[in-house]
Scaffold this motif. Sequence first.
Motif, mmCIF file in Angstrom:
data_model
loop_
_atom_site.group_PDB
_atom_site.id
_atom_site.type_symbol
_atom_site.label_atom_id
_atom_site.label_comp_id
_atom_site.label_asym_id
_atom_site.label_seq_id
_atom_site.Cartn_x
_atom_site.Cartn_y
_atom_site.Cartn_z
ATOM 1 N N UNK A 47 0.812 -1.223 0.000
ATOM 2 C CA UNK A 47 0.000 0.000 0.000
ATOM 3 C C UNK A 47 0.839 1.264 0.000
ATOM 4 N N UNK A 48 2.154 1.127 -0.034
ATOM 5 C CA UNK A 48 3.018 2.307 0.098
ATOM 6 C C UNK A 48 2.775 3.321 -1.018
ATOM 7 N N UNK A 49 2.580 2.816 -2.251
ATOM 8 C CA UNK A 49 2.351 3.739 -3.365
ATOM 9 C C UNK A 49 1.072 4.537 -3.164
ATOM 10 N N UNK A 50 0.027 3.875 -2.664
ATOM 11 C CA UNK A 50 -1.247 4.562 -2.433
ATOM 12 C C UNK A 50 -1.112 5.586 -1.304
ATOM 13 N N UNK A 51 -0.372 5.218 -0.274
ATOM 14 C CA UNK A 51 -0.133 6.149 0.836
ATOM 15 C C UNK A 51 0.627 7.368 0.333
ATOM 16 N N UNK A 52 1.658 7.139 -0.486
ATOM 17 C CA UNK A 52 2.451 8.256 -1.024
ATOM 18 C C UNK A 52 1.601 9.151 -1.908
ATOM 19 N N UNK A 53 0.719 8.534 -2.702
ATOM 20 C CA UNK A 53 -0.144 9.322 -3.591
ATOM 21 C C UNK A 53 -1.012 10.291 -2.800
ATOM 22 N N UNK A 54 -1.650 9.795 -1.735
ATOM 23 C CA UNK A 54 -2.539 10.669 -0.955
ATOM 24 C C UNK A 54 -1.749 11.657 -0.101
ATOM 25 N N UNK A 66 -8.701 14.371 7.041
ATOM 26 C CA UNK A 66 -8.720 13.937 5.643
ATOM 27 C C UNK A 66 -10.114 14.034 5.032
ATOM 28 N N UNK A 67 -11.139 13.697 5.823
ATOM 29 C CA UNK A 67 -12.489 13.739 5.268
ATOM 30 C C UNK A 67 -12.884 15.162 4.880
ATOM 31 N N UNK A 68 -12.313 16.155 5.550
ATOM 32 C CA UNK A 68 -12.667 17.545 5.254
ATOM 33 C C UNK A 68 -12.182 17.957 3.871
ATOM 34 N N UNK A 69 -10.924 17.615 3.529
ATOM 35 C CA UNK A 69 -10.450 18.030 2.209
ATOM 36 C C UNK A 69 -11.017 17.142 1.110
ATOM 37 N N UNK A 70 -11.361 15.907 1.434
ATOM 38 C CA UNK A 70 -12.029 15.066 0.438
ATOM 39 C C UNK A 70 -13.392 15.648 0.060
ATOM 40 N N UNK A 71 -14.116 16.132 1.064
ATOM 41 C CA UNK A 71 -15.427 16.734 0.800
ATOM 42 C C UNK A 71 -15.313 18.090 0.118
ATOM 43 N N UNK A 118 -7.147 3.326 7.420
ATOM 44 C CA UNK A 118 -6.441 4.098 8.430
ATOM 45 C C UNK A 118 -5.013 4.431 8.028
ATOM 46 N N UNK A 119 -4.386 3.548 7.255
ATOM 47 C CA UNK A 119 -3.011 3.783 6.822
ATOM 48 C C UNK A 119 -2.941 4.862 5.752
ATOM 49 N N UNK A 120 -3.891 4.844 4.829
ATOM 50 C CA UNK A 120 -3.900 5.832 3.742
ATOM 51 C C UNK A 120 -4.380 7.187 4.255
ATOM 52 N N UNK A 121 -5.502 7.172 4.986
ATOM 53 C CA UNK A 121 -6.077 8.422 5.502
ATOM 54 C C UNK A 121 -5.710 8.523 6.989
ATOM 55 N N UNK A 122 -4.451 8.852 7.231
ATOM 56 C CA UNK A 122 -3.921 8.791 8.593
ATOM 57 C C UNK A 122 -4.075 10.090 9.362
ATOM 58 N N UNK A 123 -4.799 11.052 8.798
ATOM 59 C CA UNK A 123 -5.065 12.295 9.514
ATOM 60 C C UNK A 123 -6.576 12.482 9.678
ATOM 61 N N UNK A 124 -6.971 12.931 10.857
ATOM 62 C CA UNK A 124 -8.411 13.050 11.145
ATOM 63 C C UNK A 124 -9.099 14.103 10.286
ATOM 64 N N UNK A 174 -1.378 14.414 -2.443
ATOM 65 C CA UNK A 174 -2.634 15.135 -2.695
ATOM 66 C C UNK A 174 -3.100 15.931 -1.477
ATOM 67 N N UNK A 175 -2.727 15.484 -0.295
ATOM 68 C CA UNK A 175 -3.223 16.115 0.937
ATOM 69 C C UNK A 175 -2.704 17.547 1.058
ATOM 70 N N UNK A 176 -3.609 18.541 1.203
ATOM 71 C CA UNK A 176 -3.174 19.942 1.322
ATOM 72 C C UNK A 176 -2.681 20.239 2.739
#
Length: 669
Positions: free
Chosen positions: A12-19, A117-122, A109-115, A22-24
């Motif tokens: 899952x490392x590539x997916x974690x790195x991708x997000x 995350x749902x805010x910027x996704x929305x 939980x590993x990919x979206x490891x910050x609480x 993307x994460x602001x």
Amino acid sequence: MRHQLETDQLTSDLLVDLFDQLRPQDVSNRQDIHDKIQTLIYSLTFIPDAAATCQLFLLKLLNQYKQVSLYAESGILSPEGFPTQLANRIGAHVLPLLKDESELKYLVGKVFHQSTDVQWLETIAPQDWQDILALLCQPQSYVLQKKQIRVRILQAIQTLSYRISAIGLHPELQYIYPALNELTSPFLIQNREILDFLDHYQKFDEFIDDDLNIGPQIANLDPDQALVMLDQCREVMQKVRRLTKRQGVSLSLTYLLTVLEQSLERIELLLSVVSDQVDEQQLAIKQLLFDLVDAHYSDQSVRALLQTNTELLALQMTENASRTGEHYVSTDKSGYFKMYRSAAGAGAIIATMATLKVLMSRVTMAPFMQAFAYSMNYSLGFVLIHMLHFTVATKQPAMTAAALAATIQNSTGSQNAKLAETAALIINIGRTQFIAIIGNISIAIPVAALICWLWPILFSEQLVTNIKAMHLLNDLNPFTSMAIPHAAIAGVCLFLSGLITGYYDNLAVYRKIGARISAHPKLRKIFKLSTLDRIASYIECNLGAIMGNFLFGIMLGSMGTLGFILGLPLDIRHIAFASANLIQGLLNLSGGADLGIIIISVLGVMLIGITNLFVSFSLTIIVALRSRRVKVKQWKPLFKLIITHFATRPSDFFWPPKQPLQIEEQNKP
């Protein structure tokens, strides 16, 4: 990514790195989020085979994990019940749970490891989501991988359907809505429809051939009938919620309704995910992602559990309080003087209670016995005040705040009209509160003074010694004592007593206390039926007020002893008792009190009263507004309206107007 696809086990490392890319840094920076998402879309669109490679990578990665529990449980309360859930979540904070790395929840939980995350996704624009999903959810490719995920989703749908049926058969739900005992219950029928839909769907899936590289054409697999029955389940849930306004509610019923609502929302969402309608499917996938990311953090949150489950109960408690609070608001001269008479009667009893406490303080008692004696003095006195239909001024805010919240929620018309209506109610509340305080104090002080004057005549001794008089006056000094913090503690107790009143009013209705007393076989042998019916009716109508006053008295009477045991400066100061103590101290001070002591003591009484009212009113209106999901965004114009009215017609705040109060609307320039 292509290199990993050639291996048997993806990481899952590539997916974690991708997000992570993307994460602001700032989740509210829409432009930054948009720029990063546009870069992703551009890469998927113009790099050869990028979209197909990403799609295959995601599908294979997801299929490496167990998925059913994530779809069927994440974001949905456990059927264990509220107490067990609360204990488990508190325990998990003390000793964190082990993470099962084979579960898809671990990947979330590993990919979206910050609480956050749902805010910027929305915050991602709908069109950007549509473009991403169109690139990554191409229906005509990788059919077998999609089939494996779809099978897990169907298993989750089946699990949720069974749980919904179980909730429909729960005794707590059938207690308040007996019609669910019928065989035509939608909770049972929806399960048959869901199972029928799943059976047809699974049979069709058997014909999918990956070599053909085509997606399933499932036009004939229509879940509409199942959705109709789920809608009927939702209608029953809404009927039960409406019934709670008349029949009351319990914490266990609130929990059941919450689980039911969450389960219905999730099963409808999953049905849309397996739909053949592309637009509907993409919207469902997006919403499912939001829900699962948010649930990853809220599922272990004690605050989220309390907020979700106590909302309906708090609403019912404050609803009862708001109905009681309407009787504490006068709009005319008749109601104004009626409130004064009611408060004056309470003032006489309060002066007597203050005297009894002074006498109790003379006796040397163990801490528990002292707390018990003080508590019974307060409790029985407050209950007597209620039974005689008198009014304690500081009990008003806990009731009138709930009435104010109900008015804010139910007011109609333009925004200015709502503000005017709310301002008028606040002024009426303030004026009624003013006369109630005057009623309490104006009688409590002379009655307490009369007792002090008569005591040496009847018993040949002073009611209060000089040392005790100094102590009483020092306790009122707002600068050298804990008078104001202690008044705030009393305000919290007043707030809690309002909630207790609402809780027991709700309990009396929900558990049919009156009817059960009337039908009690032993009581029917002791009392005449007409007498027993009157007793039952009185208890059902007044159980909340009696228990609220009684437990309020226990809180006041035991607070000082609790502080002594814990070694903390805990105690209470109540304006009505403070006014009685003021005159007791002044009349029994050797050599008389000088002007400075009098001024400081009077100031202390006033500040104690203001603190009592402010704390209890503030806490109650916060709970009442939150329980109704009402947000007041116009506080500044509201306060401006009230201040303007005070500047032009200050008498309305202290004396009832000849005509019902009308606040002129202020139009925006």
